[in-house]
Design a protein around this motif. Sequence first.
Motif, PDB file in Angstrom:
ATOM      1  N   TYR A 295      26.979 114.822  23.395  1.00  0.00           N
ATOM      2  CA  TYR A 295      26.576 114.258  22.224  1.00  0.00           C
ATOM      3  C   TYR A 295      24.908 113.938  22.709  1.00  0.00           C
ATOM      4  O   TYR A 295      24.602 114.240  23.443  1.00  0.00           O
ATOM      5  CB  TYR A 295      27.089 112.761  22.151  1.00  0.00           C
ATOM      6  N   ILE A 296      24.210 114.264  21.609  1.00  0.00           N
ATOM      7  CA  ILE A 296      22.589 114.050  21.685  1.00  0.00           C
ATOM      8  C   ILE A 296      22.254 112.989  22.035  1.00  0.00           C
ATOM      9  O   ILE A 296      21.410 112.668  23.165  1.00  0.00           O
ATOM     10  CB  ILE A 296      22.048 114.466  20.195  1.00  0.00           C
ATOM     11  N   GLN A 297      22.847 112.074  21.555  1.00  0.00           N
ATOM     12  CA  GLN A 297      22.478 110.239  21.851  1.00  0.00           C
ATOM     13  C   GLN A 297      23.753 109.573  22.253  1.00  0.00           C
ATOM     14  O   GLN A 297      25.019 109.872  21.613  1.00  0.00           O
ATOM     15  CB  GLN A 297      21.715 109.894  20.854  1.00  0.00           C
ATOM     16  N   ASP A 298      23.718 108.494  23.090  1.00  0.00           N
ATOM     17  CA  ASP A 298      24.873 107.710  23.623  1.00  0.00           C
ATOM     18  C   ASP A 298      24.678 106.543  22.300  1.00  0.00           C
ATOM     19  O   ASP A 298      24.010 105.474  22.630  1.00  0.00           O
ATOM     20  CB  ASP A 298      24.742 107.147  24.715  1.00  0.00           C
TER      21      ASP A 298
ATOM     22  N   SER B  32      48.955 114.608  20.441  1.00  0.00           N
ATOM     23  CA  SER B  32      47.742 113.735  20.596  1.00  0.00           C
ATOM     24  C   SER B  32      47.544 113.643  22.041  1.00  0.00           C
ATOM     25  O   SER B  32      46.258 113.306  22.344  1.00  0.00           O
ATOM     26  CB  SER B  32      48.069 112.658  19.827  1.00  0.00           C
ATOM     27  N   PHE B  33      48.517 113.326  22.831  1.00  0.00           N
ATOM     28  CA  PHE B  33      48.425 112.985  24.331  1.00  0.00           C
ATOM     29  C   PHE B  33      48.686 113.754  25.307  1.00  0.00           C
ATOM     30  O   PHE B  33      48.873 113.295  26.497  1.00  0.00           O
ATOM     31  CB  PHE B  33      49.240 111.766  24.616  1.00  0.00           C
ATOM     32  N   VAL B  34      48.891 114.967  25.099  1.00  0.00           N
ATOM     33  CA  VAL B  34      49.370 115.964  26.044  1.00  0.00           C
ATOM     34  C   VAL B  34      48.495 116.151  26.921  1.00  0.00           C
ATOM     35  O   VAL B  34      48.890 116.529  28.151  1.00  0.00           O
ATOM     36  CB  VAL B  34      49.779 117.228  25.265  1.00  0.00           C
ATOM     37  N   ALA B  35      47.003 116.037  26.880  1.00  0.00           N
ATOM     38  CA  ALA B  35      46.179 116.267  27.938  1.00  0.00           C
ATOM     39  C   ALA B  35      45.457 114.947  28.497  1.00  0.00           C
ATOM     40  O   ALA B  35      44.662 115.060  29.390  1.00  0.00           O
ATOM     41  CB  ALA B  35      45.000 117.161  27.343  1.00  0.00           C
ATOM     42  N   VAL B  36      46.081 113.868  27.910  1.00  0.00           N
ATOM     43  CA  VAL B  36      45.583 112.613  28.588  1.00  0.00           C
ATOM     44  C   VAL B  36      46.151 112.246  30.024  1.00  0.00           C
ATOM     45  O   VAL B  36      47.591 112.451  30.033  1.00  0.00           O
ATOM     46  CB  VAL B  36      46.042 111.326  27.484  1.00  0.00           C
ATOM     47  N   THR B  37      45.350 111.958  31.007  1.00  0.00           N
ATOM     48  CA  THR B  37      45.822 111.506  32.476  1.00  0.00           C
ATOM     49  C   THR B  37      45.722 109.989  32.561  1.00  0.00           C
ATOM     50  O   THR B  37      46.503 109.622  33.497  1.00  0.00           O
ATOM     51  CB  THR B  37      45.084 112.264  33.111  1.00  0.00           C
ATOM     52  N   GLY B  38      45.138 109.473  31.700  1.00  0.00           N
ATOM     53  CA  GLY B  38      44.576 107.955  32.111  1.00  0.00           C
ATOM     54  C   GLY B  38      43.682 107.778  32.948  1.00  0.00           C
ATOM     55  O   GLY B  38      43.473 106.535  33.505  1.00  0.00           O
ATOM     56  N   ARG B  39      43.356 108.760  33.500  1.00  0.00           N
ATOM     57  CA  ARG B  39      42.097 108.871  34.583  1.00  0.00           C
ATOM     58  C   ARG B  39      40.860 109.323  34.181  1.00  0.00           C
ATOM     59  O   ARG B  39      39.841 109.141  34.930  1.00  0.00           O
ATOM     60  CB  ARG B  39      42.524 109.255  35.933  1.00  0.00           C
ATOM     61  N   TYR B  40      40.504 109.821  32.973  1.00  0.00           N
ATOM     62  CA  TYR B  40      39.761 110.659  32.583  1.00  0.00           C
ATOM     63  C   TYR B  40      38.112 109.770  32.591  1.00  0.00           C
ATOM     64  O   TYR B  40      37.264 110.458  32.965  1.00  0.00           O
ATOM     65  CB  TYR B  40      39.794 111.300  31.166  1.00  0.00           C
ATOM     66  N   ILE B  41      38.439 108.826  31.974  1.00  0.00           N
ATOM     67  CA  ILE B  41      37.240 107.770  31.841  1.00  0.00           C
ATOM     68  C   ILE B  41      37.002 107.352  33.199  1.00  0.00           C
ATOM     69  O   ILE B  41      35.346 107.475  33.731  1.00  0.00           O
ATOM     70  CB  ILE B  41      37.310 106.528  30.885  1.00  0.00           C
ATOM     71  N   ARG B  42      37.731 106.701  33.771  1.00  0.00           N
ATOM     72  CA  ARG B  42      37.614 106.317  35.313  1.00  0.00           C
ATOM     73  C   ARG B  42      36.589 107.053  36.273  1.00  0.00           C
ATOM     74  O   ARG B  42      35.739 106.597  36.867  1.00  0.00           O
ATOM     75  CB  ARG B  42      38.717 105.872  35.932  1.00  0.00           C
ATOM     76  N   GLU B  43      37.219 108.323  36.089  1.00  0.00           N
ATOM     77  CA  GLU B  43      36.541 109.455  37.119  1.00  0.00           C
ATOM     78  C   GLU B  43      34.959 109.575  36.704  1.00  0.00           C
ATOM     79  O   GLU B  43      34.282 110.043  37.687  1.00  0.00           O
ATOM     80  CB  GLU B  43      37.196 110.607  36.917  1.00  0.00           C
ATOM     81  N   ASN B  44      34.675 109.470  35.489  1.00  0.00           N
ATOM     82  CA  ASN B  44      33.253 109.606  35.256  1.00  0.00           C
ATOM     83  C   ASN B  44      32.805 109.038  33.912  1.00  0.00           C
ATOM     84  O   ASN B  44      33.213 109.767  32.660  1.00  0.00           O
ATOM     85  CB  ASN B  44      32.912 111.154  35.018  1.00  0.00           C
ATOM     86  N   PRO B  45      32.372 107.544  34.032  1.00  0.00           N
ATOM     87  CA  PRO B  45      32.523 106.811  32.660  1.00  0.00           C
ATOM     88  C   PRO B  45      31.294 106.939  32.093  1.00  0.00           C
ATOM     89  O   PRO B  45      30.422 106.254  31.539  1.00  0.00           O
ATOM     90  CB  PRO B  45      32.577 105.532  33.316  1.00  0.00           C
ATOM     91  N   THR B  46      31.082 108.347  31.228  1.00  0.00           N
ATOM     92  CA  THR B  46      30.186 108.809  30.493  1.00  0.00           C
ATOM     93  C   THR B  46      30.453 108.315  28.849  1.00  0.00           C
ATOM     94  O   THR B  46      31.454 108.180  28.587  1.00  0.00           O
ATOM     95  CB  THR B  46      29.786 110.290  30.550  1.00  0.00           C
ATOM     96  N   PHE B  47      29.448 108.405  28.148  1.00  0.00           N
ATOM     97  CA  PHE B  47      29.659 108.244  26.663  1.00  0.00           C
ATOM     98  C   PHE B  47      30.398 109.416  26.150  1.00  0.00           C
ATOM     99  O   PHE B  47      31.535 108.942  25.273  1.00  0.00           O
ATOM    100  CB  PHE B  47      28.358 108.255  25.909  1.00  0.00           C
ATOM    101  N   ASP B  48      30.274 110.426  26.612  1.00  0.00           N
ATOM    102  CA  ASP B  48      31.201 111.599  26.136  1.00  0.00           C
ATOM    103  C   ASP B  48      32.687 111.462  26.404  1.00  0.00           C
ATOM    104  O   ASP B  48      33.342 111.720  25.362  1.00  0.00           O
ATOM    105  CB  ASP B  48      30.653 112.831  26.388  1.00  0.00           C
ATOM    106  N   ARG B  49      32.827 111.030  27.558  1.00  0.00           N
ATOM    107  CA  ARG B  49      34.409 110.815  27.940  1.00  0.00           C
ATOM    108  C   ARG B  49      34.879 109.702  27.035  1.00  0.00           C
ATOM    109  O   ARG B  49      35.973 109.593  26.707  1.00  0.00           O
ATOM    110  CB  ARG B  49      34.470 110.734  29.252  1.00  0.00           C
TER     111      ARG B  49
END
Length: 449
Positions: A211-214, A359-376
Motif C-alpha cells: 500500500y502506498i499509504q496506511d 478463504s481461510f486455507v492460508a490463515v494461521t492466526g498469527r500473521y498480524i501478531r508477527e508483524n502488525p503492519t497496515f499491509d498485514r
Amino acid sequence: MVNLITNLQPTLDFIPPNFNPWVLKACQWGVPFWIRWKTPIVEIKGEQVERLVDLYQQFQQGKIRFLLAFRHPNTDDPFCMSQLLWRWVPEMAKQQRIALSAPIHAHFMYDRGIPLWAGESVSWLFPKLGGTPILRGKMDRLGLRSARDLFVNGQFPLAAAPEGATNGHNQSMSPLEPGIAQLGFWCVEDLKKAERTEEVYLVPIGIQYFYIQDHWERLEQLISALERDCNLPKITEDLTTESLYGRLMRLGNYLLDTMENFYRQFYYRKIPNDETLDFPERLQRLLEMALTVSEEYFNLKPMGDLSSRCRRLEQAGWDCIYRYNLKGNDNWSAVELGLGDRVAIEASLRMWNMRLVESFVAVTGRYIRENPTFDRFAETTLIVWKTVNQLTGKRSIQSPNLGKKRAQLIVGEPISVTQQWEDYQSNRRQAVANLTLDLQKALEQMIEF
C-alpha cells in the motif's frame, strides 16, 4: 465468488490454445488502461529484469526452454506479469542494445474454472492469448499434454503459478504443487527424445504488493461494516493497532462460534467446547470439519493438505454438475435431466463448504501478531470480508478499496532442470520433490518483509 448452480450444465470441454497476434496487440494497448480503471495498482516495478532479457535472447536463439514460475498472492498478478513481459523486458533490452524479436510474451496455464466465474469473454480471450487450461483436481491428461507440448514447442516460454491459487498473503506463501517441477522434467525428457540440446530452466518470479499509504481510517470503516453484518456491538476506542487487532479477533471468534454451532446443529457434528484451544487450533478444526462434510457427500477420503483436498472436492462437484453434452449425443430424457438438475444443485450446495475453507486455507492466526503492519491488517481484514460476503450471500467479487498499491516483481536466479536430470532418472519422486523445494525457497527468499 462462484454463484450457486441451479441446473445441470454442459461438459467442461478442453479449450485448445489458439494464439492470435492481433488479440495480443489489442491487450498490450488496453491492459494498462484496465489496470488504472479496475485495480488499485498505480505503480509496477521490475527488478533483475536483465535476467529475462538474457533468457529471451537465448530462447529465441534456440538454446533454452524455460517456464516462468510466479508467486500468486493476488488476482491482479496476471496484469503485473503482462507489464513485466510486454513493457519492462523490451525496455531493458533496448537499454542493453539487445535485439529481441517481438512480441515478448508467454503461453500460460490457467485454471479451467476461471471462465465459470469470469464469463464467456475469458473463454474466448485466454486461448487467443496462448493460454492453455488445466483441471486442478484430477489427472487432466489433455490439459497436461497441451502444457507439455507448449513447454517444448511453443512459440513463447510457458508461465504458471506453482501455488495453484491465490492465498491473499503478500508475505506468506502456500506450499507449491509438484506439477511445475514435473513439467520441467518432462520437458527435458521430450527434448532428449527429439535429440534436441536446449537446456531447461524454471525461472522464479516474485510478486508482492505494498500500500502506498496506511489508510487506517478506511480499514476501521471496513471492520465496522463487518461488525454490523455480524450484529456485534459497536466499539468506541482510540484508533490503535491494538484496538483494531482486538476487534479483528472478536470478529474471528464470532465467526468461529457461529460456524461451529452451524455444523453442530445442522450437520450433527460433535464439536466440543474446549476452552483450552487457541484461535489457530479452533480455526484448523473448523476447516477440517467443513471439508469432511463435503468429502463424505462426494465419498472422498481426506488426502493431502487443505488446498489439495479443496481441489479434489471442486473436481468432484464439477463431475456432478458439468456433464450434459450440448451436441445431444447423450439423449437425456426429461426425467433424467430433472434428476440431473437436482444432483447439480446439491453438489453446488455441498461445494459451498469447500469454498469456505478456500478463504481461510492460508490463515494461521498469527500473521498480524508477527508483524502488525497496515499491509498485514488489510490483507487479513479482506479475507474476513470475503468470508462474510460468502456467508451473507452477497454477490460482490470486487474487494473494498483500502488504498492505492504498488507492485514489485523480482526475477529470480534461473533454476536448471537439465542439471537435475540424472537425479530424476534414479529417483523421480524425490527429484520432483527436491526441485519443488528449490523453487519454493527461491520464491520465499524474494519476499520483502
